[in-house]
Scaffold this motif. Structure first.
Motif, PDB file in Angstrom:
ATOM      1  N   LEU A 261       0.793  -1.217   0.000  1.00 17.58           N
ATOM      2  CA  LEU A 261       0.000   0.000   0.000  1.00 17.58           C
ATOM      3  C   LEU A 261       0.832   1.277   0.000  1.00 17.58           C
ATOM      4  CD1 LEU A 261      -2.675  -1.079   2.643  1.00 17.58           C
ATOM      5  CD2 LEU A 261      -2.929  -1.113   0.157  1.00 17.58           C
ATOM      6  N   PHE A 262       1.730   1.419   0.996  1.00 16.75           N
ATOM      7  CA  PHE A 262       2.483   2.659   1.157  1.00 16.75           C
ATOM      8  C   PHE A 262       3.936   2.361   1.540  1.00 16.75           C
ATOM      9  CE2 PHE A 262      -1.945   3.676   2.105  1.00 16.75           C
ATOM     10  CZ  PHE A 262      -2.160   4.772   1.287  1.00 16.75           C
ATOM     11  N   SER A 263       4.794   3.348   1.327  1.00 20.27           N
ATOM     12  CA  SER A 263       6.211   3.231   1.662  1.00 20.27           C
ATOM     13  C   SER A 263       6.585   4.291   2.696  1.00 20.27           C
ATOM     14  CB  SER A 263       7.072   3.416   0.409  1.00 20.27           C
ATOM     15  OG  SER A 263       8.438   3.563   0.749  1.00 20.27           O
ATOM     16  N   SER A 264       7.520   3.943   3.570  1.00 18.75           N
ATOM     17  CA  SER A 264       8.013   4.914   4.553  1.00 18.75           C
ATOM     18  C   SER A 264       8.677   6.096   3.857  1.00 18.75           C
ATOM     19  CB  SER A 264       9.010   4.243   5.499  1.00 18.75           C
ATOM     20  OG  SER A 264      10.141   3.779   4.780  1.00 18.75           O
ATOM     21  N   GLN A 265       9.150   5.899   2.620  1.00 16.82           N
ATOM     22  CA  GLN A 265       9.792   6.988   1.884  1.00 16.82           C
ATOM     23  C   GLN A 265       8.809   8.103   1.532  1.00 16.82           C
ATOM     24  OE1 GLN A 265      11.608   4.809  -1.400  1.00 16.82           O
ATOM     25  NE2 GLN A 265      13.571   4.783  -0.325  1.00 16.82           N
ATOM     26  N   ASP A 266       7.529   7.798   1.547  1.00 13.01           N
ATOM     27  CA  ASP A 266       6.503   8.794   1.241  1.00 13.01           C
ATOM     28  C   ASP A 266       5.720   9.201   2.483  1.00 13.01           C
ATOM     29  OD1 ASP A 266       7.023   8.585  -1.609  1.00 13.01           O
ATOM     30  OD2 ASP A 266       6.047   6.625  -1.491  1.00 13.01           O
ATOM     31  N   GLN A 267       6.198   8.773   3.665  1.00  9.15           N
ATOM     32  CA  GLN A 267       5.514   9.085   4.915  1.00  9.15           C
ATOM     33  C   GLN A 267       6.020  10.410   5.474  1.00  9.15           C
ATOM     34  OE1 GLN A 267       5.650   5.840   7.687  1.00  9.15           O
ATOM     35  NE2 GLN A 267       4.322   6.825   9.194  1.00  9.15           N
ATOM     36  N   PHE A 268       5.141  11.172   6.090  1.00  6.72           N
ATOM     37  CA  PHE A 268       5.534  12.435   6.715  1.00  6.72           C
ATOM     38  C   PHE A 268       4.665  12.686   7.938  1.00  6.72           C
ATOM     39  CE2 PHE A 268       2.005  13.513   3.990  1.00  6.72           C
ATOM     40  CZ  PHE A 268       1.361  14.586   4.595  1.00  6.72           C
ATOM     41  N   ASP A 269       5.122  13.549   8.805  1.00  2.45           N
ATOM     42  CA  ASP A 269       4.385  13.877  10.025  1.00  2.45           C
ATOM     43  C   ASP A 269       3.450  15.042   9.729  1.00  2.45           C
ATOM     44  OD1 ASP A 269       3.414  14.346  12.527  1.00  2.45           O
ATOM     45  OD2 ASP A 269       5.329  14.948  13.423  1.00  2.45           O
ATOM     46  N   ALA A 270       2.165  14.727   9.635  1.00  2.00           N
ATOM     47  CA  ALA A 270       1.165  15.757   9.349  1.00  2.00           C
ATOM     48  C   ALA A 270       0.634  16.403  10.628  1.00  2.00           C
ATOM     49  CB  ALA A 270       0.008  15.158   8.560  1.00  2.00           C
ATOM     50  N   GLY A 271       1.081  15.895  11.787  1.00  2.87           N
ATOM     51  CA  GLY A 271       0.628  16.450  13.054  1.00  2.87           C
ATOM     52  C   GLY A 271      -0.772  16.055  13.441  1.00  2.87           C
ATOM     53  N   ASN A 284      -2.160   0.783  -8.027  1.00  3.66           N
ATOM     54  CA  ASN A 284      -3.066  -0.280  -8.480  1.00  3.66           C
ATOM     55  C   ASN A 284      -3.884  -0.845  -7.325  1.00  3.66           C
ATOM     56  OD1 ASN A 284      -1.732   0.031 -10.877  1.00  3.66           O
ATOM     57  ND2 ASN A 284      -0.600  -1.885 -10.757  1.00  3.66           N
ATOM     58  N   ASN A 285      -3.318  -0.799  -6.128  1.00  7.46           N
ATOM     59  CA  ASN A 285      -3.952  -1.430  -4.972  1.00  7.46           C
ATOM     60  C   ASN A 285      -4.785  -0.468  -4.145  1.00  7.46           C
ATOM     61  OD1 ASN A 285      -2.627  -3.748  -5.758  1.00  7.46           O
ATOM     62  ND2 ASN A 285      -0.916  -3.460  -4.352  1.00  7.46           N
ATOM     63  N   ILE A 286      -4.957   0.751  -4.634  1.00  5.74           N
ATOM     64  CA  ILE A 286      -5.702   1.783  -3.915  1.00  5.74           C
ATOM     65  C   ILE A 286      -6.962   2.153  -4.683  1.00  5.74           C
ATOM     66  CG2 ILE A 286      -5.660   4.190  -3.162  1.00  5.74           C
ATOM     67  CD1 ILE A 286      -4.031   2.386  -1.374  1.00  5.74           C
ATOM     68  N   VAL A 287      -8.061   2.279  -3.958  1.00  5.50           N
ATOM     69  CA  VAL A 287      -9.334   2.710  -4.545  1.00  5.50           C
ATOM     70  C   VAL A 287      -9.833   3.920  -3.766  1.00  5.50           C
ATOM     71  CG1 VAL A 287     -11.744   2.085  -4.974  1.00  5.50           C
ATOM     72  CG2 VAL A 287      -9.946   0.376  -5.296  1.00  5.50           C
ATOM     73  N   LEU A 288     -10.255   4.953  -4.482  1.00  2.00           N
ATOM     74  CA  LEU A 288     -10.836   6.140  -3.853  1.00  2.00           C
ATOM     75  C   LEU A 288     -12.345   6.102  -4.035  1.00  2.00           C
ATOM     76  CD1 LEU A 288      -8.376   8.939  -5.062  1.00  2.00           C
ATOM     77  CD2 LEU A 288      -8.182   7.415  -3.092  1.00  2.00           C
ATOM     78  N   LYS A 289     -13.068   6.308  -2.951  1.00  2.00           N
ATOM     79  CA  LYS A 289     -14.531   6.285  -3.003  1.00  2.00           C
ATOM     80  C   LYS A 289     -15.101   7.407  -2.142  1.00  2.00           C
ATOM     81  CE  LYS A 289     -15.204   1.308  -3.788  1.00  2.00           C
ATOM     82  NZ  LYS A 289     -15.883   0.084  -3.292  1.00  2.00           N
ATOM     83  N   GLN A 300     -12.917   8.386   0.812  1.00  2.00           N
ATOM     84  CA  GLN A 300     -12.335   7.214   1.437  1.00  2.00           C
ATOM     85  C   GLN A 300     -11.170   6.657   0.617  1.00  2.00           C
ATOM     86  OE1 GLN A 300     -14.918   3.945   2.258  1.00  2.00           O
ATOM     87  NE2 GLN A 300     -15.925   4.926   3.982  1.00  2.00           N
ATOM     88  N   VAL A 301     -10.233   6.039   1.321  1.00  5.36           N
ATOM     89  CA  VAL A 301      -9.169   5.256   0.699  1.00  5.36           C
ATOM     90  C   VAL A 301      -9.386   3.811   1.125  1.00  5.36           C
ATOM     91  CG1 VAL A 301      -6.687   4.912   0.460  1.00  5.36           C
ATOM     92  CG2 VAL A 301      -7.591   7.200   0.898  1.00  5.36           C
ATOM     93  N   ARG A 302      -9.494   2.896   0.141  1.00  5.32           N
ATOM     94  CA  ARG A 302      -9.709   1.485   0.432  1.00  5.32           C
ATOM     95  C   ARG A 302      -8.696   0.656  -0.363  1.00  5.32           C
ATOM     96  NH1 ARG A 302     -14.674   1.265   3.017  1.00  5.32           N
ATOM     97  NH2 ARG A 302     -14.516  -1.005   3.109  1.00  5.32           N
ATOM     98  N   SER A 303      -8.430  -0.544   0.111  1.00  6.88           N
ATOM     99  CA  SER A 303      -7.557  -1.440  -0.655  1.00  6.88           C
ATOM    100  C   SER A 303      -8.394  -2.121  -1.728  1.00  6.88           C
ATOM    101  CB  SER A 303      -6.916  -2.482   0.264  1.00  6.88           C
ATOM    102  OG  SER A 303      -7.896  -3.297   0.878  1.00  6.88           O
TER     103      SER A 303
END
Length: 361
Positions: A261-271, A284-289, A300-303
């Motif tokens: 789903l996600f990588s730590s390389q794209d992670q950030f602290d949004a507070g 490919n593995n992400i669906v927005l609804k 929503q974000v779903r797998s």
């Protein structure tokens, strides 16, 4: 602009940004199959389809309205524009879904819907699509499945005009009326009679990861809270979840299916107290609804494969994407970079390989 239209515009903007920042080469297919309400439902349920929009195409009137198309003076057909992932399913797959959803021998409309705006057509946007559509039509004709000749037109795509807001996702907004209309139309009985056991399409969809999973069995292993988050759209408490402050390198996978789903390389602290990411590792593995809440306007974000509820996406993230994927820790499992190979995710290990210093080479 009404509040509802503003929210639809916001959702469209998020989706456009998602596609722009994705590595997936999404493609478009356009079909006319009678009333666009049931056709939208047909294609939205296909795995690998990101979005389906109802609209009008094939005619001469610019920016037509529903009423104008219904007057049969514009030349337009009610149609659907299908945005799909060619890495997950093929154009041939979509054609097979299409043929199993229409009466290709009817030149005057479809089922209970009569008139030129309800005629069938496949609108191609490339030479390849044209050849595949014609071959698919000819194969259907040669099968002798239908006693009458195939009259569905194969034509070059022209401008697709998006239909009014009330016609988008009509089957979701008006499930009872839509269900009764479809039942009375005779569409299902006709298609069941014509196709029988062959009505179900065997797609060539690629799952996007190598781990098979038994969803029913996997759900039994979740804690009550993990089940509520992934299956009932609950949320983790902020600042009191496993990964909100995780600084280790690695990837996050779906807790049910294991899909990346996600990588730590794209992670950030949004507070905010939840894990936040600028983009998916595998779009490919992400669906927005749209969030189904009565008063909700969030996305929503779903797998894709497990259909786990992951969290929400917002447009207040940092560059380069401008997006913030706010995700529940309980929906994911973190795989440290050092364990990717032995966990079956070795293809991602190279992303975390540290460059050697000059003194080490």
């Amino acid at each position: 602009m009404s509040h509802h239209n503003k929210e639809l515009a916001k959702e469209q903007e998020l989706l456009t940004t998602f596609i722009k920042n994705s590595n997936t080469p999404y493609e478009i297919a356009v079909f006319a199959g009678g009333c666009f309400w049931p056709m939208e439902e047909v294609f939205e349920k296909v795995d690998g389809v990101l979005r389906v929009e109802s609209g009008y195409t094939g005619g001469h009137k610019k920016n037509p309205t529903y009423e104008e198309v219904g007057s049969q003076t514009t030349g337009h057909l009610e149609s659907v524009e299908v945005l799909y992932n060619p890495h997950q399913l093929t154009y041939e797959d979509l054609l097979q879904v299409y043929w199993r959803s229409i009466d290709p021998t009817d030149a005057e409309g479809q089922f209970a819907d009569r008139g030129s705006e309800y005629r069938t057509a496949v609108f191609y946007s490339s030479k390849e699509q044209k050849e595949l559509a014609e071959a698919s039509r000819d194969e259907l004709a040669a099968s002798k499945r239908f006693k009458q000749p195939i009259v569905t037109k194969i034509a070059a795509a022209s401008t697709f005009y998006k239909a009014e807001t009330e016609h988008q996702d009509y089957y979701k907004k008006n499930p009872l009326q839509h269900g009764l209309t479809e039942l009375a139309s005779g569409r299902d009985s006709f298609l069941n009679s014509a196709w029988g056991k062959d009505r179900e399409v065997k797609l060539h969809a690629k799952i996007g990861f190598n781990q098979a999973f038994d969803k029913e069995e996997k759900l039994k292993t979740l804690t009550k809270h993990q089940f509520n988050v992934t299956q009932r759209d609950f949320e983790d408490p902020p600042f009191e979840n496993e990964y909100w402050a995780n600084e280790e390198e690695g990837i996050y996978v779906d807790i049910v299916s294991g899909e990346p789903l996600f990588s730590s390389q794209d992670q950030f602290d949004a507070g905010t107290g939840w894990p936040s990411f600028t983009k998916p590792l595998e779009s490919n593995n992400i669906v927005l609804k749209p969030d189904p809440g009565l008063f909700s306007s969030s996305t929503q974000v779903r797998s894709r494969h497990a259909d786990s509820f992951l969290g929400h996406v917002f447009d207040d993230g940092p560059k380069p994407t401008g997006l913030r994927y706010c995700i529940n820790s309980s929906s994911m499992i973190f795989i440290p970079a050092a364990e990717l190979d032995k966990s079956g995710y070795g293809e991602y290990a190279g992303q975390f390989a540290k460059e050697k210093l000059p003194s080490e080479s």
